[in-house]
Design an enzyme around this catalytic site. Structure first.
Site, PDB file in Angstrom:
ATOM      1  N   ARG A  13       0.815  -1.232   0.000  1.00 10.33           N
ATOM      2  CA  ARG A  13       0.000   0.000   0.000  1.00 10.33           C
ATOM      3  C   ARG A  13       0.844   1.276   0.000  1.00 10.33           C
ATOM      4  NH1 ARG A  13      -5.715  -0.323   1.071  1.00 10.33           N
ATOM      5  NH2 ARG A  13      -6.311  -2.359   0.317  1.00 10.33           N
ATOM      6  N   TYR A  44     -15.382 -11.707  -0.950  1.00 11.15           N
ATOM      7  CA  TYR A  44     -16.060 -10.461  -1.335  1.00 11.15           C
ATOM      8  C   TYR A  44     -17.260 -10.727  -2.246  1.00 11.15           C
ATOM      9  CZ  TYR A  44     -12.472  -7.467   0.705  1.00 11.15           C
ATOM     10  OH  TYR A  44     -11.648  -6.816   1.585  1.00 11.15           O
ATOM     11  N   ARG A  99      -2.688   6.727   0.229  1.00 13.03           N
ATOM     12  CA  ARG A  99      -2.977   7.932   1.010  1.00 13.03           C
ATOM     13  C   ARG A  99      -1.873   8.411   1.922  1.00 13.03           C
ATOM     14  NH1 ARG A  99      -8.624   5.371   2.619  1.00 13.03           N
ATOM     15  NH2 ARG A  99      -7.160   3.651   2.617  1.00 13.03           N
ATOM     16  N   ARG A 108      -6.027  12.397  -6.098  1.00 14.55           N
ATOM     17  CA  ARG A 108      -7.278  11.732  -5.733  1.00 14.55           C
ATOM     18  C   ARG A 108      -8.397  12.753  -5.493  1.00 14.55           C
ATOM     19  NH1 ARG A 108     -11.052   9.691  -4.338  1.00 14.55           N
ATOM     20  NH2 ARG A 108     -11.489   7.841  -3.113  1.00 14.55           N
ATOM     21  N   ASP A 144      -6.430  -2.733  -7.900  1.00 14.30           N
ATOM     22  CA  ASP A 144      -7.062  -3.350  -6.731  1.00 14.30           C
ATOM     23  C   ASP A 144      -7.331  -4.814  -7.031  1.00 14.30           C
ATOM     24  OD1 ASP A 144      -8.304  -2.054  -4.062  1.00 14.30           O
ATOM     25  OD2 ASP A 144      -9.375  -3.876  -4.595  1.00 14.30           O
TER      26      ASP A 144
END
Ligand code: CP3
Length: 341
Positions: A24, A152, A28, A37, A74
């Protein structure tokens, strides 16, 4: 390639220091990411626009000087390509409006070859990033492990227990295997194209392996991961990161992989003893260590590097948290880069 340290370690070579990157890292923690973003409609625009995905993939290489880039994407692009679209809800995470409930839902999924064709934006992002990186560092590709993707697709969103997805394992095991098989076929077709586009190593994320018992992991997860790894390993090194599957480390190491990812709850010496000193491993600093004062970040990083010894790719034990101070991330990376065996 100018810096192929990570690939050499992944193939079993000894080097003077471990390579370092962070799961990651493209995200962010970087102000540059948050800036791009904030100008977009959402996460998916970033994932689906190769020029933007390329830009945020390279940001951590510029800003942190890590030894690898990981393509910005992703794991959920795979179920989407199979016919289940996802929405990324701000501050909540992914949601699937349509989920898998019965056999007909599985039979209606888009077949592997067509599903893999739906992911051209990923291959374009990989090819563009590979060109822009111009050999600075390897470009890592990835996919979710079939069990994590199935979780998921059945649950429809994140969950602490994934009890709805696990219900299928117990009540409809044949249906579960059918779904896992469909995901595996699509994932293999997808990853082969990702490698053809330029990915230098593939990491398989089984982020939710930890909700399974050892038996269930070895029945419903590992055999599918093994099939994916077997299809890729002739082409590129493969990393298997089955978070919290501490019970199956020797089996994971034997599943056609080069590198075994370790979460932070696994003691280094114990993990090493399970798999032997020569097994290449990746990890495993607790992401929360990066909330410490810098001297402590440095000390705990050095302790980890000494405990692992050679045949190690330095990383955290899971993705870096978005509110991690950037100076602590830099301290972690710099500490690894200054280390010598
Ligand atoms: O830097 C990198 O590692 C590359 C990019 C990457 C993302 N997701 C971008 C992302 C990678 C490798 C992933 C994998 C992924 N996605 C996993 C496996 C790894 C893991 O953490 O266990 C999983 C389970 C997902 C599913 C997913 N995507 C969730 C649960 C969420 C929401 C939680 C969150 O972190 O916000 C995402 C969103 C997501 N994927 C973001 C990023 C940068 C944040 C969204 C944003 O910027 O708005």
């Amino acid at each position: 390639m100018k810096n192929d340290l990570l690939l050499r370690v992944a193939r079993g070579e000894r080097t003077e220091r471990p390579p370092v990157w962070l799961m990651r890292q493209a995200g962010r923690i970087l102000p540059q990411y948050r800036e791009i973003r904030s100008r977009l409609s959402g996460f998916k625009e970033l994932v689906e626009t190769p020029e933007l995905a390329c830009e945020v993939t390279i940001q951590p290489v510029d800003e942190l000087d890590v030894d690898a880039a990981i393509i910005f994407s992703d794991i959920l692009v795979v179920p989407e390509a199979m016919g289940l679209t996802y929405e990324m809800i701000e501050a909540r995470g992914p949601v699937f409006p349509k989920v898998i409930e019965c056999l007909a839902d599985i039979e209606n999924l888009i077949p592997a070859a067509d599903a893999a064709e739906n992911l051209h934006y990923v291959y374009d992002a990989v090819a563009l990033t590979k060109k822009e990186l111009n050999g600075r560092v390897p470009l890592l590709g990835f996919a979710g492990a079939p069990f994590t993707i199935m979780a998921y697709m059945v649950e429809g969103k994140g969950s602490k227990t994934f009890s709805k997805a696990k219900q299928m394992l117990y009540r409809e095991p044949e249906m579960a295997h059918k779904l896992l098989n469909a995901i595996t076929e699509t994932t293999i077709a997808y990853l082969l194209k990702k490698v053809a586009a330029g990915a230098d190593l593939i990491q398989i994320f089984d982020s939710w392996a930890g909700v399974l018992s050892a038996d269930d992991f070895q029945t419903f997860s590992l055999p599918y991961i093994q099939r994916i790894a077997a299809a890729l390993q002739p082409l590129v090194p493969v990393t298997i990161f089955a978070k919290d599957a501490f019970h199956s480390l020797p089996e994971i190491a034997a599943a056609n992989c080069n590198v075994v990812g370790l979460g932070w709850t696994i003691p280094v010496a114990w993990g090493r003893a399970q798999m032997g000193e020569k097994q290449v491993v990746q990890g495993n600093l607790d992401p929360c260590v990066l909330y410490s004062e810098l001297p402590k970040v440095k000390e705990l990083t050095n302790n980890m590097l000494k405990a692992f010894g050679p045949h190690h790719i330095a990383n955290l034990g899971h993705g870096v948290y978005p509110d991690t101070p950037l100076d602590a991330v830099k301290c972690f990376v710099d500490t690894v880069k200054e280390f010598r065996y």
